[in-house]
Every structure is written in C-alpha cells, then in structure tokens.
Scaffold this motif. Structure first.
Motif, short mmCIF file in Angstrom:
data_model
loop_
_atom_site.label_atom_id
_atom_site.label_comp_id
_atom_site.label_asym_id
_atom_site.label_seq_id
_atom_site.Cartn_x
_atom_site.Cartn_y
_atom_site.Cartn_z
N ARG A 1 -7.37 -5.64 -7.91
CA ARG A 1 -6.14 -6.21 -8.60
C ARG A 1 -5.39 -6.96 -7.46
NH1 ARG A 1 -3.71 -0.15 -9.56
NH2 ARG A 1 -5.12 0.11 -7.59
N GLU A 2 -4.57 -7.83 -7.86
CA GLU A 2 -3.84 -8.49 -7.00
C GLU A 2 -2.82 -7.63 -5.99
OE1 GLU A 2 0.19 -11.60 -7.04
OE2 GLU A 2 -0.70 -10.78 -8.85
N LEU A 3 -3.05 -7.92 -4.74
CA LEU A 3 -2.36 -6.93 -3.69
C LEU A 3 -1.02 -7.10 -3.48
CD1 LEU A 3 -5.34 -6.47 -1.27
CD2 LEU A 3 -4.41 -4.95 -2.74
N THR A 4 0.00 -6.44 -4.03
CA THR A 4 1.52 -6.53 -3.59
C THR A 4 1.29 -5.84 -2.31
OG1 THR A 4 2.01 -4.35 -4.98
CG2 THR A 4 1.76 -6.51 -6.20
N PRO A 5 2.66 -5.99 -1.53
CA PRO A 5 2.76 -5.28 -0.40
C PRO A 5 2.93 -3.84 -0.70
CG PRO A 5 4.32 -7.38 -0.53
CD PRO A 5 3.69 -7.19 -1.84
N GLN A 6 3.50 -3.21 -1.85
CA GLN A 6 3.65 -1.92 -2.08
C GLN A 6 2.35 -1.39 -2.34
OE1 GLN A 6 6.18 -0.86 -5.53
NE2 GLN A 6 6.62 1.29 -4.44
N LEU A 7 1.48 -1.98 -3.31
CA LEU A 7 0.14 -1.52 -3.35
C LEU A 7 -0.88 -1.37 -2.25
CD1 LEU A 7 -2.07 -0.86 -5.36
CD2 LEU A 7 -2.67 -2.95 -5.94
N GLU A 8 -0.71 -2.65 -1.24
CA GLU A 8 -1.54 -2.62 -0.26
C GLU A 8 -1.26 -1.42 0.61
OE1 GLU A 8 -3.87 -5.28 2.71
OE2 GLU A 8 -2.06 -6.36 1.61
N ARG A 14 -4.34 -1.98 6.27
CA ARG A 14 -4.58 -2.84 4.95
C ARG A 14 -5.64 -2.48 4.20
NH1 ARG A 14 -8.80 -6.69 4.96
NH2 ARG A 14 -9.57 -7.08 6.86
#
Length: 261
Positions: free
Chosen positions: A194-201, A213
C-alpha cells in the motif's frame, strides 16, 4: 553498467517486487525478460522499465508452475537472446487472502502454494541451469521468506515451500559452483504494497522491524542487484534476510494487537 550484454529472467516480473528487481537489473544494463502469469502486468512493468532508457525489458507470459510452459519460455529467451546469465525466482507469494491455519486449509490452496513457491522455482532452475552450465557462468537468486526461518501461524504450506527452496539452494550451490554459477536466496520481511503514509509507516515500523521504517520493494531489489553483480561472485549457498531485523524475533507476531491504519 556492470550487467551490460547480460540477459536476466525475473519470474513474477509483473508484481511489485518483481518489477523493482527488473528495473534495478536494467539500470545495470541487463536485458530483463519478465515472466509473469498475467500479460497486462508483465507488459506494464516492461513499459515502465523501458521508459527509463537503461537496459531493456521484455514481457513474457509464462506459468512457471507448469514445467512444459517454463521450458518453452526459457527456450524462447535463448532463441531470442542467445544466453541466460541471471535467473531471479520471484514468482509466488503467501496469498494473504487465502491464509488459514493448516487444519482448516484446503488442499487446493496447499497444492497451489507449493506449485507457485516450490515447483515454480525448481522448474525454472532445471530449465535454465543447463544453459548456464554450458556457458560456465550464471547467477541464480531465489526469493524466499523469513517465515521459513522462524515460522508463523497460518503459513504452513508457504513456509514449507520457501524452506524447501532454501535447502535446495544449498545443494544447488554445491553442484553448480564448479561451473562458476552461484545460487543464493533473499528472504524479505513484510513488504508493504500500500501507499506508505507517515502514520502507516510508523505503525509498520513498530510492529515489523527494528529500524524506523517499513520494508520497501527496492530494499529487496537492492540485495538481488548486489548478488547479480561481479562483486558478489564469492557468495553462494546463502539465505540473506532483508527485513529490518524482524527475524531476530519476528517482531509484530506477538501478543500485541495493533490494528493497521
């Protein structure tokens, strides 16, 4: 470009990790043939790589779990390009939507997983290695998994397939080494698609690595690229984990339950 005039086969070349590997090999000047079960994915990946203007990528529809199909695809590569220098077995995967504890799993899924993750690489190695032996040169790189090293619930058939490839690679390294062919494995941790948003990362880094990371496709491709280069020609029979330290304890597979965001 250290792989100029070389020909590489990357199976699963239309997938996220496969196309990252193909791109990095092409950046070193290789002609990369992307084997994939799905025509659209292979063609899209080849177009993206060719647009970079380095090396060359060619799509090839192939079902590597079928030996006759594998042999036909490999023969076509030899016919078109005259050689095969690098084989990267990347096709397969854990089929996350089909994961079950083993006593609840269907044998259809078990057989599919073994076909894609065990027999697929073995078919490709059998078809390609005879050409490498004749040329007295080659690199075989198998994508495995840290699950084969430490285990994980609901991954029995996947772990069995990847563990078997690690064991086979050690035997093949002994057999093929005298022909100047190296055989190695790269074991990814959890590679997020998935696209790595700062919160998801941040969440993934906490759960699945010891560094700050998440794992990216290029992390795996970087190691494959190194194992294909001349600098790695004294490394063989190894399974190298690229997981941010996750396999030190399979961080994230413990009692903590943190929902993905």
């Amino acid at each position: 470009m250290k792989l100029a005039n070389q020909v590489a086969i990357v199976t699963g070349g239309g997938g996220a990790i496969g196309r990252a590997i193909g791109r990095q090999l092409a950046e070193e000047g290789a002609t990369v043939v992307l084997f994939d079960l799905f025509k659209d994915g292979a063609e899209q990946a080849a177009a993206e790589i060719n647009a970079l203007g380095k090396g060359r990528a060619v799509p090839c529809v192939a079902n590597v779990s079928v030996y006759a199909d594998t042999c036909a695809a490999v023969d076509k590569v030899v016919q078109d390009f005259g050689r095969i220098d690098i084989l990267v077995n990347c096709a397969g995967g854990s089929a996350r939507d089909k994961m079950r504890v083993y006593h609840e799993q269907t044998m259809e899924v078990v057989n599919w997983m073994l076909g894609a993750n065990l027999f697929g690489p073995l078919h490709c190695i059998h078809a390609v290695s005879k050409h490498m032996v004749k040329a007295k040169s080659g690199r075989i790189i198998n994508i495995t998994s840290i699950v084969a090293l430490n285990g994980k619930p609901a991954c029995t058939e996947y772990a069995a397939a990847k563990g078997a490839i690690i064991a086979a690679s050690k035997c093949l390294a002994m057999e093929l080494g005298p022909h100047n062919i190296t055989v190695n494995c790269v074991a990814p941790g959890l590679v997020e698609r998935r696209e790595l948003t700062p919160q998801l990362e941040a969440n993934l880094a906490y759960r699945h690595s010891c560094v700050n990371r998440a794992c990216r496709q290029d992390d795996i491709a970087n190691m494959v690229r190194f194992l294909a280069l001349p600098e790695s020609d004294y490394i063989t029979g190894q399974n190298i984990a690229v997981d941010g330290g996750r396999s030190l304890g399979l961080k994230g597979d413990d009692v903590r339950k943190i929902p993905d965001l």
